[in-house]
Motif scaffolding. Structure first.
Motif, PDB file in Angstrom:
ATOM      1  N   GLN A  24       0.830  -1.196   0.000  1.00 48.42           N
ATOM      2  CA  GLN A  24       0.000   0.000   0.000  1.00 48.42           C
ATOM      3  C   GLN A  24       0.869   1.252   0.000  1.00 48.42           C
ATOM      4  N   VAL A  28      -3.811   1.672   4.588  1.00 45.27           N
ATOM      5  CA  VAL A  28      -5.259   1.503   4.432  1.00 45.27           C
ATOM      6  C   VAL A  28      -5.807   0.580   5.506  1.00 45.27           C
ATOM      7  N   THR A  29      -5.167  -0.565   5.704  1.00 44.61           N
ATOM      8  CA  THR A  29      -5.655  -1.544   6.662  1.00 44.61           C
ATOM      9  C   THR A  29      -5.677  -0.939   8.069  1.00 44.61           C
ATOM     10  N   ASN A  31      -6.960   1.868   8.881  1.00 37.64           N
ATOM     11  CA  ASN A  31      -6.970   3.330   8.834  1.00 37.64           C
ATOM     12  C   ASN A  31      -8.351   3.811   8.393  1.00 37.64           C
ATOM     13  N   LEU A  34      -8.614   8.224   5.783  1.00 36.72           N
ATOM     14  CA  LEU A  34      -7.681   8.088   4.673  1.00 36.72           C
ATOM     15  C   LEU A  34      -7.042   9.418   4.291  1.00 36.72           C
ATOM     16  N   LEU A  43      -6.219   8.830  -2.303  1.00 34.26           N
ATOM     17  CA  LEU A  43      -6.447   8.309  -0.958  1.00 34.26           C
ATOM     18  C   LEU A  43      -5.888   6.906  -0.769  1.00 34.26           C
ATOM     19  N   VAL A  44      -6.021   6.089  -1.805  1.00 32.17           N
ATOM     20  CA  VAL A  44      -5.624   4.679  -1.736  1.00 32.17           C
ATOM     21  C   VAL A  44      -4.921   4.319  -3.029  1.00 32.17           C
ATOM     22  N   ASN A  46      -3.343   0.653  -3.771  1.00 28.87           N
ATOM     23  CA  ASN A  46      -2.975  -0.683  -3.308  1.00 28.87           C
ATOM     24  C   ASN A  46      -2.569  -1.570  -4.478  1.00 28.87           C
ATOM     25  N   HIS A  61     -19.300   0.755  -0.262  1.00 29.64           N
ATOM     26  CA  HIS A  61     -18.536   1.996  -0.386  1.00 29.64           C
ATOM     27  C   HIS A  61     -19.520   3.146  -0.538  1.00 29.64           C
ATOM     28  N   THR A  64     -16.960   7.640  -3.087  1.00 33.03           N
ATOM     29  CA  THR A  64     -15.583   7.333  -3.475  1.00 33.03           C
ATOM     30  C   THR A  64     -15.542   6.969  -4.951  1.00 33.03           C
ATOM     31  N   TRP A 123      -8.208   4.898  -5.099  1.00 39.29           N
ATOM     32  CA  TRP A 123      -9.391   5.633  -4.676  1.00 39.29           C
ATOM     33  C   TRP A 123      -9.088   7.125  -4.639  1.00 39.29           C
TER      34      TRP A 123
END
Length: 244
Positions: A24, A28-29, A31, A34, A43-44, A46, A61, A64, A123
């Protein structure tokens, strides 16, 4: 002053279990805020290896924009808006969660097929909260054979007309380049940038050799040349705003 930060693959956040190996660019995990770790509006980011027959069961979701880019294998997607599909390398997928959507995503290979899924999921927030959910997918593989930086998804006015698919954020563009050895592209000059080496090895102007999985975060800079040492695939986010 412009800033270039190189993050090696082994320095990225690493999370794994018996069927998922996730690296990542931002934690993320575990969290739940973000925005605290975002870069620009990203934001993400992965990079996941998913075992055969495995994946993420139905989950929700909201508000997003989710982009999925497959490097190897296939993703089977289903959602509560009635969208379904098999996402393969070269096919760009965008899901706008909007007011809320349930979806699942799994490795399209069965347990006995032994084919792993290698996928990048990204994201960003939408411009407007509470919009209707949306979905789009498009095969762009034919556009990626020209040793050029291709805007695959964009909400920016300067790229929207040439991008293959749209995203509901006017501050971001997702570019992809597939490069033969010796060929190069210029990284967009922007307030924020995120460069990910998805495959192969490249030389990043002024910062040396980068390998698969390495990341470069850019702030108020760009224009650097990225030259393929081996056949390479490079994913770049160009952004002109930040969530922080």
């Amino acid at each position: 002053m412009g800033q270039v930060e190189v993050i090696r693959s082994g320095q990225r956040r690493h999370w794994w279990n018996e069927w998922l190996d996730s690296r990542q660019s931002f934690p993320v995990t575990g969290n739940f805020v973000l925005e605290d770790y975002a870069h620009g509006v990203l934001l993400v980011h992965n990079e996941d290896i998913v075992g055969p027959g495995e994946g993420f069961d139905t989950h929700q979701h909201r508000d997003t924009e989710i982009l999925t880019w497959v490097l190897e294998g296939t993703v089977v997607h289903q959602d509560s808006a009635g969208n379904s599909g098999v996402i393969h390398p070269g096919l760009a997928q965008r899901m706008s969660a909007g007011t809320g959507i349930l979806h699942s995503e799994r490795n399209g290979a069965g347990l006995l097929e032994r084919e792993r899924l290698h996928v990048v999921q990204m994201w960003i927030p939408p411009d407007v909260l509470g919009a209707d959910p949306g979905y789009q997918e498009l095969d762009v593989a034919g556009d990626l054979r020209h040793n050029a930086l291709v805007p695959v998804a964009s909400g920016m006015s300067r790229h929207r007309s040439e991008a293959a698919i749209g995203i509901a954020n006017r501050h971001a563009t997702f570019h992809v380049a597939r490069l033969d050895p010796g060929h190069s592209i210029a990284v967009p000059d922007a307030p924020y940038g995120h460069v990910f080496i998805a495959r192969g090895t490249v030389d990043y102007e002024g910062h040396g050799v980068l390998d698969q999985g390495d990341v470069v975060r850019l702030t108020a800079t760009g224009g650097h040349r990225v030259t393929a040492v081996t056949a390479a695939e490079v994913l770049i986010w160009e952004m002109d705003a930040s969530v922080r």
